[in-house]
Design a protein around this motif. Sequence first.
Motif, PDB file in Angstrom:
ATOM      1  N   GLY A   1       0.817  -1.211   0.000  1.00 14.89           N
ATOM      2  CA  GLY A   1       0.000   0.000   0.000  1.00 14.89           C
ATOM      3  C   GLY A   1       0.846   1.255   0.000  1.00 14.89           C
ATOM      4  N   THR A   2       0.568   2.127  -0.945  1.00 17.52           N
ATOM      5  CA  THR A   2       1.334   3.374  -1.036  1.00 17.52           C
ATOM      6  C   THR A   2       0.461   4.588  -0.722  1.00 17.52           C
ATOM      7  OG1 THR A   2       0.864   3.435  -3.409  1.00 17.52           O
ATOM      8  CG2 THR A   2       2.944   2.447  -2.730  1.00 17.52           C
ATOM      9  N   PHE A   3      -0.803   4.320  -0.434  1.00  7.21           N
ATOM     10  CA  PHE A   3      -1.716   5.430  -0.136  1.00  7.21           C
ATOM     11  C   PHE A   3      -1.791   5.678   1.363  1.00  7.21           C
ATOM     12  CE2 PHE A   3      -4.586   4.647  -4.094  1.00  7.21           C
ATOM     13  CZ  PHE A   3      -3.526   5.012  -4.898  1.00  7.21           C
ATOM     14  N   GLU A   4      -1.766   6.935   1.734  1.00  5.25           N
ATOM     15  CA  GLU A   4      -2.008   7.290   3.127  1.00  5.25           C
ATOM     16  C   GLU A   4      -3.521   7.363   3.353  1.00  5.25           C
ATOM     17  OE1 GLU A   4       0.240   7.476   5.343  1.00  5.25           O
ATOM     18  OE2 GLU A   4       2.119   8.271   4.531  1.00  5.25           O
TER      19      GLU A   4
ATOM     20  N   ASP B   1      -5.461   9.548   4.473  1.00  5.62           N
ATOM     21  CA  ASP B   1      -6.100  10.788   4.028  1.00  5.62           C
ATOM     22  C   ASP B   1      -6.547  10.698   2.570  1.00  5.62           C
ATOM     23  OD1 ASP B   1      -5.690  11.821   6.443  1.00  5.62           O
ATOM     24  OD2 ASP B   1      -4.450  13.529   5.806  1.00  5.62           O
ATOM     25  N   LEU B   2      -5.642  10.208   1.725  1.00  4.42           N
ATOM     26  CA  LEU B   2      -5.941  10.106   0.301  1.00  4.42           C
ATOM     27  C   LEU B   2      -7.045   9.086   0.071  1.00  4.42           C
ATOM     28  CD1 LEU B   2      -5.311  10.821  -2.612  1.00  4.42           C
ATOM     29  CD2 LEU B   2      -3.607   9.006  -2.628  1.00  4.42           C
ATOM     30  N   LEU B   3      -6.958   8.007   0.800  1.00  2.00           N
ATOM     31  CA  LEU B   3      -7.953   6.948   0.646  1.00  2.00           C
ATOM     32  C   LEU B   3      -9.354   7.497   0.814  1.00  2.00           C
ATOM     33  CD1 LEU B   3      -6.462   3.812   2.407  1.00  2.00           C
ATOM     34  CD2 LEU B   3      -6.874   4.242  -0.016  1.00  2.00           C
TER      35      LEU B   3
ATOM     36  N   LEU C   1     -10.252   9.866  -2.148  1.00  2.00           N
ATOM     37  CA  LEU C   1     -10.450   9.098  -3.378  1.00  2.00           C
ATOM     38  C   LEU C   1     -11.757   8.309  -3.316  1.00  2.00           C
ATOM     39  CD1 LEU C   1      -6.989   7.657  -4.464  1.00  2.00           C
ATOM     40  CD2 LEU C   1      -8.364   9.425  -5.539  1.00  2.00           C
ATOM     41  N   GLY C   2     -12.016   7.751  -2.161  1.00  3.63           N
ATOM     42  CA  GLY C   2     -13.254   7.022  -1.974  1.00  3.63           C
ATOM     43  C   GLY C   2     -14.454   7.915  -2.244  1.00  3.63           C
TER      44      GLY C   2
ATOM     45  N   ILE D   1     -14.828   8.572  -6.030  1.00  2.00           N
ATOM     46  CA  ILE D   1     -15.449   7.438  -6.708  1.00  2.00           C
ATOM     47  C   ILE D   1     -16.945   7.405  -6.447  1.00  2.00           C
ATOM     48  CG2 ILE D   1     -15.627   4.913  -6.649  1.00  2.00           C
ATOM     49  CD1 ILE D   1     -12.611   4.812  -6.443  1.00  2.00           C
TER      50      ILE D   1
END
Lengths: 209, 209
Positions: free
Chosen positions: A191-194, A196-198, A201-202, A205
């Motif tokens: 996993g390269t996402f922190e 916060d980004l998740l 991004l969620g 979407i």
Amino acid sequence: MRSATKQDDLTTRARIRNAALDLFPEQGFNRSTVRVIAEKAGVSPGLVLHHFGSKEGLREACDRYVVTRFRELKDDSLQGGMFDPGFMSRSIGESRVLMRYLAWALTTDSPEASTLFDEMVAEAVQVTQRSIELGYIKGSADLESRTAIQLSMQLGLAVLHEHVQRVTGIDLFDEAGLRRAMPILLEIFSGTFEPDLLQSLGETIDRTA
Amino acid sequence: MRSATKQDDLTTRARIRNAALDLFPEQGFNRSTVRVIAEKAGVSPGLVLHHFGSKEGLREACDRYVVTRFRELKDDSLQGGMFDPGFMSRSIGESRVLMRYLAWALTTDSPEASTLFDEMVAEAVQVTQRSIELGYIKGSADLESRTAIQLSMQLGLAVLHEHVQRVTGIDLFDEAGLRRAMPILLEIFSGTFEPDLLQSLGETIDRTA
DNA sequence: GTCTATATAATGATAGAC
DNA sequence: GTCTATCATTATATAGAC
């Protein structure tokens, strides 16, 4: 473990096949003319056709050989088969030619290669399922698709290995290169996402859906 | 945003190019004969050569067109360029042909496509760097390589899209398919490994190194 | 710009000698 | 099994009329 066989020990038929195994991925099917293949194998053009009936027949023989060899390597594997970490380096141990050919075959209409792909996915799903139960891998709402996509990404990496090498200097079909790549792949699949980004991004979407 | 242009409105030259743009990835370079391309474009074989000098010239024109169009799409982008989440769906919005052609070109010796690939990597590194500073993406000991590999995986997915579709039913070059894929990709890049596995894999790598 | 007709080269495949 | 010589096909590319 079969070690690198000397070309001199091989039958003529095998030498021709090996020449094609090398040339098809390197030059493409059409630029690998019967004459060129024959020259590389040290035989006459006529003999190539004599042994394989047609150029297409030679191609099918190559497909079958590579696919069969991959299945054998899988069976030899003590661990989870094609998906266990050591599998790729072992098949490279035999020959980078095998992996390079498979990567190439996947970009052409090859029934044999497609069937092998399907088998690899099916096997990967099983292994992943087991790993989930053991608490090694995270579950998924759509495990089949996720596994298929993850495997496609790895094979896609093999398909684009020339670009990867040009940019990073890492030769994925080489043992040293694979050692360099391993921790990076580990990093990516960890996993390269922190968080916060998740979250953002969620939301994106959800808005798009 | 340029919308789907009617074929009737295009110059003959553009119609020929579009025919090739369709045929090269679908049939391969050699099976896409000048005759077939001409027929699809509704012109004579001679005219194809008249406009592009040679079949190779046509191929280069296609490469240039696609690569240029991708750069334009990037410039149109309000966000981070080719790497922002909406980019792919926007380029699909114009035409799946573009993405399919690029995926194909990356598997052939195309200087244009290779240069674009390098640009995409360089840009992705920049974007990732920024994202790390913003706390969205995790850092890396070898950010260049990790980014290159991650991008290669995504493009590799595009290259193998036919296999992905056969196995999962997801058409990555389709807006609906991309919507199905999004959460799965998110899942993958968020990490599918549990901490337990990470530790044991890390040890395996240390042992092998 | 566009077409038809043709030249030229290369390729896969065959035949027959050894 | 292996080679040489040759055939038949097909593709790109050119020439010249309209």
